[in-house]
Design a protein around this motif. Structure first.
Motif, PDB file in Angstrom:
ATOM      1  N   PRO A  59     -34.755 -76.108  -8.562  1.00 63.21           N
ATOM      2  CA  PRO A  59     -34.718 -74.384  -8.995  1.00 63.21           C
ATOM      3  C   PRO A  59     -34.163 -74.634  -9.857  1.00 63.21           C
ATOM      4  CG  PRO A  59     -34.030 -75.633  -7.088  1.00 63.21           C
ATOM      5  CD  PRO A  59     -34.362 -76.705  -7.874  1.00 63.21           C
ATOM      6  N   PRO A  60     -33.971 -73.382 -10.526  1.00 65.15           N
ATOM      7  CA  PRO A  60     -34.966 -72.535 -10.328  1.00 65.15           C
ATOM      8  C   PRO A  60     -36.248 -72.767 -10.699  1.00 65.15           C
ATOM      9  CG  PRO A  60     -33.455 -71.785 -11.897  1.00 65.15           C
ATOM     10  CD  PRO A  60     -32.646 -72.770 -11.766  1.00 65.15           C
ATOM     11  N   MET A  61     -36.858 -72.324  -9.443  1.00 62.29           N
ATOM     12  CA  MET A  61     -38.880 -72.290 -10.346  1.00 62.29           C
ATOM     13  C   MET A  61     -39.073 -71.316  -9.534  1.00 62.29           C
ATOM     14  SD  MET A  61     -39.653 -74.034  -7.437  1.00 62.29           S
ATOM     15  CE  MET A  61     -41.536 -75.322  -7.813  1.00 62.29           C
ATOM     16  N   ILE A  62     -40.492 -70.960  -9.878  1.00 60.71           N
ATOM     17  CA  ILE A  62     -41.221 -70.649  -8.676  1.00 60.71           C
ATOM     18  C   ILE A  62     -42.298 -70.808  -7.668  1.00 60.71           C
ATOM     19  CG2 ILE A  62     -43.666 -68.459  -9.118  1.00 60.71           C
ATOM     20  CD1 ILE A  62     -41.988 -67.768 -11.599  1.00 60.71           C
ATOM     21  N   PRO A  63     -42.427 -71.129  -6.888  1.00 60.17           N
ATOM     22  CA  PRO A  63     -43.319 -72.094  -6.373  1.00 60.17           C
ATOM     23  C   PRO A  63     -44.584 -71.576  -5.901  1.00 60.17           C
ATOM     24  CG  PRO A  63     -41.626 -71.047  -4.711  1.00 60.17           C
ATOM     25  CD  PRO A  63     -41.062 -70.498  -6.271  1.00 60.17           C
ATOM     26  N   GLY A  64     -45.699 -72.570  -5.600  1.00 60.87           N
ATOM     27  CA  GLY A  64     -46.729 -71.495  -4.790  1.00 60.87           C
ATOM     28  C   GLY A  64     -47.919 -72.407  -5.388  1.00 60.87           C
ATOM     29  N   ASN A  65     -48.482 -72.766  -4.976  1.00 61.55           N
ATOM     30  CA  ASN A  65     -49.976 -73.983  -5.064  1.00 61.55           C
ATOM     31  C   ASN A  65     -51.006 -73.069  -5.055  1.00 61.55           C
ATOM     32  OD1 ASN A  65     -50.977 -76.203  -6.861  1.00 61.55           O
ATOM     33  ND2 ASN A  65     -51.973 -76.774  -4.409  1.00 61.55           N
ATOM     34  N   GLY A  66     -51.626 -72.300  -4.078  1.00 56.88           N
ATOM     35  CA  GLY A  66     -53.145 -71.830  -4.045  1.00 56.88           C
ATOM     36  C   GLY A  66     -52.834 -69.924  -3.817  1.00 56.88           C
ATOM     37  N   VAL A  67     -53.903 -69.856  -4.794  1.00 62.14           N
ATOM     38  CA  VAL A  67     -53.592 -68.222  -4.647  1.00 62.14           C
ATOM     39  C   VAL A  67     -54.922 -68.055  -5.257  1.00 62.14           C
ATOM     40  CG1 VAL A  67     -51.645 -68.318  -6.762  1.00 62.14           C
ATOM     41  CG2 VAL A  67     -54.086 -68.941  -7.688  1.00 62.14           C
ATOM     42  N   GLY A  68     -55.351 -66.712  -4.674  1.00 58.32           N
ATOM     43  CA  GLY A  68     -57.350 -65.629  -4.391  1.00 58.32           C
ATOM     44  C   GLY A  68     -56.790 -64.588  -5.002  1.00 58.32           C
ATOM     45  N   GLY A  69     -57.910 -64.225  -6.120  1.00 53.49           N
ATOM     46  CA  GLY A  69     -57.804 -62.909  -6.726  1.00 53.49           C
ATOM     47  C   GLY A  69     -59.043 -62.776  -7.519  1.00 53.49           C
ATOM     48  N   GLY A 113     -69.909 -63.893  -1.065  1.00 58.53           N
ATOM     49  CA  GLY A 113     -69.430 -62.276  -1.017  1.00 58.53           C
ATOM     50  C   GLY A 113     -69.491 -62.998   0.639  1.00 58.53           C
ATOM     51  N   GLY A 114     -68.605 -61.472   1.498  1.00 54.27           N
ATOM     52  CA  GLY A 114     -68.778 -61.788   2.936  1.00 54.27           C
ATOM     53  C   GLY A 114     -67.071 -62.501   3.046  1.00 54.27           C
ATOM     54  N   LEU A 115     -66.835 -62.834   2.213  1.00 54.03           N
ATOM     55  CA  LEU A 115     -65.643 -63.711   2.866  1.00 54.03           C
ATOM     56  C   LEU A 115     -64.043 -63.218   2.076  1.00 54.03           C
ATOM     57  CD1 LEU A 115     -64.042 -65.933   4.379  1.00 54.03           C
ATOM     58  CD2 LEU A 115     -64.493 -67.861   2.410  1.00 54.03           C
ATOM     59  N   GLY A 116     -62.963 -63.020   2.583  1.00 51.84           N
ATOM     60  CA  GLY A 116     -62.566 -62.128   1.863  1.00 51.84           C
ATOM     61  C   GLY A 116     -61.420 -63.209   1.686  1.00 51.84           C
ATOM     62  N   VAL A 117     -60.589 -62.002   0.057  1.00 51.98           N
ATOM     63  CA  VAL A 117     -59.510 -63.394  -0.893  1.00 51.98           C
ATOM     64  C   VAL A 117     -58.673 -63.826   0.130  1.00 51.98           C
ATOM     65  CG1 VAL A 117     -58.426 -63.250  -2.714  1.00 51.98           C
ATOM     66  CG2 VAL A 117     -60.688 -62.072  -2.777  1.00 51.98           C
ATOM     67  N   GLU A 118     -58.130 -62.845   1.685  1.00 54.82           N
ATOM     68  CA  GLU A 118     -57.036 -63.923   2.066  1.00 54.82           C
ATOM     69  C   GLU A 118     -57.564 -65.326   2.821  1.00 54.82           C
ATOM     70  OE1 GLU A 118     -58.363 -60.853   2.361  1.00 54.82           O
ATOM     71  OE2 GLU A 118     -56.361 -59.578   1.271  1.00 54.82           O
ATOM     72  N   ALA A 119     -58.718 -64.878   3.662  1.00 49.69           N
ATOM     73  CA  ALA A 119     -59.111 -65.549   4.501  1.00 49.69           C
ATOM     74  C   ALA A 119     -59.020 -67.011   3.957  1.00 49.69           C
ATOM     75  CB  ALA A 119     -60.861 -65.255   5.267  1.00 49.69           C
ATOM     76  N   ALA A 120     -60.231 -66.868   2.571  1.00 48.74           N
ATOM     77  CA  ALA A 120     -60.647 -68.171   1.176  1.00 48.74           C
ATOM     78  C   ALA A 120     -59.565 -68.987   1.260  1.00 48.74           C
ATOM     79  CB  ALA A 120     -61.254 -67.235   0.344  1.00 48.74           C
ATOM     80  N   THR A 121     -58.341 -67.809   0.428  1.00 47.29           N
ATOM     81  CA  THR A 121     -56.875 -68.303  -0.205  1.00 47.29           C
ATOM     82  C   THR A 121     -56.012 -69.443   0.883  1.00 47.29           C
ATOM     83  OG1 THR A 121     -56.765 -66.652  -1.529  1.00 47.29           O
ATOM     84  CG2 THR A 121     -54.722 -68.187  -1.214  1.00 47.29           C
ATOM     85  N   ALA A 122     -56.609 -69.169   2.381  1.00 48.32           N
ATOM     86  CA  ALA A 122     -55.669 -69.598   4.075  1.00 48.32           C
ATOM     87  C   ALA A 122     -56.390 -70.533   3.572  1.00 48.32           C
ATOM     88  CB  ALA A 122     -55.891 -68.350   4.772  1.00 48.32           C
ATOM     89  N   VAL A 123     -57.459 -70.593   3.202  1.00 51.49           N
ATOM     90  CA  VAL A 123     -58.476 -72.489   3.616  1.00 51.49           C
ATOM     91  C   VAL A 123     -58.493 -73.338   2.425  1.00 51.49           C
ATOM     92  CG1 VAL A 123     -60.113 -71.788   5.734  1.00 51.49           C
ATOM     93  CG2 VAL A 123     -60.289 -71.477   3.811  1.00 51.49           C
ATOM     94  N   LEU A 124     -57.504 -73.376   1.749  1.00 47.19           N
ATOM     95  CA  LEU A 124     -57.792 -73.208  -0.125  1.00 47.19           C
ATOM     96  C   LEU A 124     -57.419 -74.743   0.141  1.00 47.19           C
ATOM     97  CD1 LEU A 124     -58.713 -73.894  -2.532  1.00 47.19           C
ATOM     98  CD2 LEU A 124     -55.935 -72.044  -3.152  1.00 47.19           C
ATOM     99  N   ALA A 125     -56.532 -75.429   0.419  1.00 43.38           N
ATOM    100  CA  ALA A 125     -55.936 -77.204   0.966  1.00 43.38           C
ATOM    101  C   ALA A 125     -56.530 -77.619   2.040  1.00 43.38           C
ATOM    102  CB  ALA A 125     -53.951 -76.630   1.287  1.00 43.38           C
ATOM    103  N   ASP A 126     -56.216 -76.682   3.180  1.00 36.22           N
ATOM    104  CA  ASP A 126     -56.560 -77.591   3.869  1.00 36.22           C
ATOM    105  C   ASP A 126     -58.337 -77.384   3.668  1.00 36.22           C
ATOM    106  OD1 ASP A 126     -54.981 -78.212   4.871  1.00 36.22           O
ATOM    107  OD2 ASP A 126     -54.961 -76.401   6.636  1.00 36.22           O
ATOM    108  N   GLY A 127     -59.204 -76.709   3.435  1.00 39.71           N
ATOM    109  CA  GLY A 127     -60.542 -76.606   2.778  1.00 39.71           C
ATOM    110  C   GLY A 127     -61.446 -77.864   2.286  1.00 39.71           C
ATOM    111  N   ARG A 128     -60.299 -77.911   0.503  1.00 41.86           N
ATOM    112  CA  ARG A 128     -60.564 -79.131   0.241  1.00 41.86           C
ATOM    113  C   ARG A 128     -60.688 -80.368   0.713  1.00 41.86           C
ATOM    114  NH1 ARG A 128     -57.176 -77.379  -4.300  1.00 41.86           N
ATOM    115  NH2 ARG A 128     -55.145 -77.734  -3.119  1.00 41.86           N
ATOM    116  N   THR A 129     -59.655 -80.831   1.545  1.00 39.69           N
ATOM    117  CA  THR A 129     -59.125 -81.588   1.777  1.00 39.69           C
ATOM    118  C   THR A 129     -60.474 -81.873   2.805  1.00 39.69           C
ATOM    119  OG1 THR A 129     -56.875 -81.600   2.038  1.00 39.69           O
ATOM    120  CG2 THR A 129     -57.510 -83.319   3.716  1.00 39.69           C
TER     121      THR A 129
END
Length: 143
Positions: A59-69, A113-129
């Motif tokens: 620290p100090p640093m900007i955390p966060g590994n998964g993003v959507g947009g 299409g048909g999937l929201g960015v929020e939902a896609a971001t939420a499953v990014l890490a576990d979906g990849r796994t």
């Protein structure tokens, strides 16, 4: 640009808002206008100071590994067709708790299409796994 900083290790109160320079896309990178950020168990371990392994967290640093947009800027050697796409991506470990993030093109996945960015971001890490596990175990129909 607005960001969230990890100021020291501890509980959620160590995360504070601030500003940082705008990211610039380097070679084979894009800039994403961040609409959603995932928060994983590893993020909470990093914040607490109990992250396993050789994670270089200071620290100090900007955390966060998964993003959507939406891809808003392209670096050199990037396909122009990526501009404007809705995507999710790993930042490579840090920098996701921000309004915009520069990420490697190889880390992008288009949001269907048909999937929201929020939902896609939420499953990014576990979906990849899950995808890696299916590939590693050679799952076939009927398994």
């Amino acid at each position: 640009m607005r960001v969230v900083y990890l100021t020291r290790f501890g509980g959620p109160e160590v995360l504070v808002t601030g500003t940082a320079p705008e990211p610039v896309a380097g070679p084979r990178q894009v800039v994403i206008e961040v609409e959603a950020v995932n928060v994983t168990f590893l993020d909470t371990l990093i914040r607490s100071g109990n992250a396993p392994g050789p994670l270089p967290v200071s620290p100090p640093m900007i955390p966060g590994n998964g993003v959507g947009g939406v891809v808003t800027a392209l670096g050199p050697d990037v396909d122009p067709a990526l501009k404007g796409l809705r995507v999710v991506a790993s930042t490579g470990g840090f920098g996701g708790y921000a309004e915009r993030a520069a990420v490697a093109v190889d880390n992008l996945a288009e949001v269907p299409g048909g999937l929201g960015v929020e939902a896609a971001t939420a499953v990014l890490a576990d979906g990849r796994t899950a995808t890696w596990l299916v590939a590693a175990t050679a799952v076939t129909p009927g398994d």
